[in-house]
Design a protein around this motif. Structure first.
Motif, PDB file in Angstrom:
ATOM      1  N   SER A   1       0.792  -1.371   0.115  1.00  0.00           N
ATOM      2  CA  SER A   1      -0.003  -0.087   0.023  1.00  0.00           C
ATOM      3  C   SER A   1       0.876   1.346  -0.059  1.00  0.00           C
ATOM      4  CB  SER A   1      -0.853  -0.105   1.357  1.00  0.00           C
ATOM      5  OG  SER A   1      -1.616   0.992   1.126  1.00  0.00           O
TER       6      SER A   1
ATOM      7  N   SER B   1      -1.642  -3.724  -0.165  1.00  0.00           N
ATOM      8  CA  SER B   1      -2.639  -2.821  -0.673  1.00  0.00           C
ATOM      9  C   SER B   1      -4.217  -2.680  -0.050  1.00  0.00           C
ATOM     10  CB  SER B   1      -3.048  -3.175  -2.137  1.00  0.00           C
ATOM     11  OG  SER B   1      -4.312  -2.357  -2.577  1.00  0.00           O
ATOM     12  N   SER B   2      -4.484  -1.363   0.152  1.00  0.00           N
ATOM     13  CA  SER B   2      -5.770  -1.097   0.691  1.00  0.00           C
ATOM     14  C   SER B   2      -6.980  -1.861   0.141  1.00  0.00           C
ATOM     15  CB  SER B   2      -6.047   0.188   0.982  1.00  0.00           C
ATOM     16  OG  SER B   2      -5.837   0.960  -0.322  1.00  0.00           O
TER      17      SER B   2
HETATM   18  O1  LIG Z   1      -8.451   3.931  -4.582  1.00  0.00           O
HETATM   19  C1  LIG Z   1      -7.763   3.543  -3.637  1.00  0.00           C
HETATM   20  C2  LIG Z   1      -8.533   2.529  -2.644  1.00  0.00           C
HETATM   21  O2  LIG Z   1      -9.601   1.815  -3.263  1.00  0.00           O
HETATM   22  C3  LIG Z   1      -6.534   3.861  -3.536  1.00  0.00           C
HETATM   23  O3  LIG Z   1      -6.205   4.210  -2.256  1.00  0.00           O
HETATM   24  C4  LIG Z   1      -5.719   2.866  -4.196  1.00  0.00           C
HETATM   25  O4  LIG Z   1      -5.898   3.298  -5.667  1.00  0.00           O
HETATM   26  C5  LIG Z   1      -4.266   2.722  -4.007  1.00  0.00           C
HETATM   27  O5  LIG Z   1      -4.356   2.360  -2.787  1.00  0.00           O
HETATM   28  P1  LIG Z   1      -2.832   1.074  -2.397  1.00  0.00           P
HETATM   29  O6  LIG Z   1      -1.843   1.955  -2.737  1.00  0.00           O
HETATM   30  O7  LIG Z   1      -3.137  -0.004  -3.363  1.00  0.00           O
HETATM   31  O8  LIG Z   1      -3.268   0.771  -1.044  1.00  0.00           O
END
Ligand SMILES: O=C(CO)[C@@H](O)[C@@H](O)COP(=O)(O)O
Length: 234
Positions: free
Chosen positions: A53, A82-83
């Motif tokens: 993330s 990742s979130s």
């Molecule tokens: O749109 C969002 C979450 O759905 C963003 O924070 C996402 O694109 C990227 O988050 P990550 O870096 O993958 O945690």
């Protein structure tokens, strides 16, 4: 022997593939800063490979990818996943044919998502890749499986490999991560073309029987025959 060690070679290959595919998101201008993410299912295991993330795309290497289980727990890696990990995991858990999931914030797809309007099937390329309109998914908060539930409930009964989550942006699926990235690239392209057409007038919808014919040809005949079978570009 741990589960991961049993599939160590597979995970090593997926780490390299997922890292390379993240570079396709920036090369195709589908993300800015650290937005977006790509994951791949580890076949036969409740495991997935995804980016960490909030890490710069410049730092995304095979080694920096992380491995989680389908509950989002870190299994291998040093950084927080990742979130969107729970969303990806929910899709893998409920759509067994899906091997890759992608999320971007591409401009034209996000514009349609902000409107909450499905992208009408007015181009043969849409019929080819999505088998009809690109649907809108429900508004969902980030950080749990809400987005995953929205993706699955929308795509479970659709031929589309892309869904525009309301007020958020596109999520795409594929038999593998490369196919999901292709769907993200084509989703942004058709969202832009249809928007442009709508500035010029009222685009003419393609009759359903023609959509069905175009989708069947592209999915089953297009490209080179080979071990992956027709319908896979190389
Ligand atoms: O749109 C969002 C979450 O759905 C963003 O924070 C996402 O694109 C990227 O988050 P990550 O870096 O993958 O945690």
């Amino acid at each position: 022997m741990t589960v991961v060690s049993e599939v160590r070679d597979t995970i090593a290959l997926l780490r390299a593939q997922v890292a390379d595919l993240h570079a396709e998101l920036t090369r195709n201008q589908l993300v800015i800063w650290t937005a977006g993410n790509v994951s791949a299912r580890v076949p036969g295991r409740e495991l997935l490979v995804i980016k960490p993330s909030g890490v710069s795309y410049d730092e995304l290497t095979p080694e920096s990818m992380v491995v989680t289980d389908f509950d989002g727990r870190l299994v291998e890696g040093t950084r927080s996943p990742s979130s969107d990990t729970d969303a990806h995991a929910y899709v893998y858990r409920h759509l067994p044919e899906v091997g890759g999931v992608v999320h971007t914030h591409s401009t034209y797809a996000c514009a349609w998502a902000a409107l909450g309007r499905p992208v009408p099937c007015v181009l043969t390329m849409m019929a080819d890749e999505f088998g009809g309109e690109i649907p809108i998914g429900p508004f969902a908060l980030i950080g749990d499986d809400s987005i995953g539930r929205g993706i699955v409930e929308t795509l479970r009964h659709s031929r589309s490999r892309a869904v525009l989550m309301a007020n958020h942006g596109p999520f795409t699926i594929g038999r593998d991560a490369r196919e999901a990235v292709k769907a993200a690239v084509m989703c942004e392209d058709v969202c832009r073309s249809v928007y442009m057409a709508m500035q010029l007038g009222d685009p003419a919808p393609i009759p359903q029987d023609k959509i069905d014919s175009l989708f069947a040809r592209y999915q089953n005949v297009y490209g080179q025959p080979g071990p992956a079978g027709p319908g896979k570009d190389v």
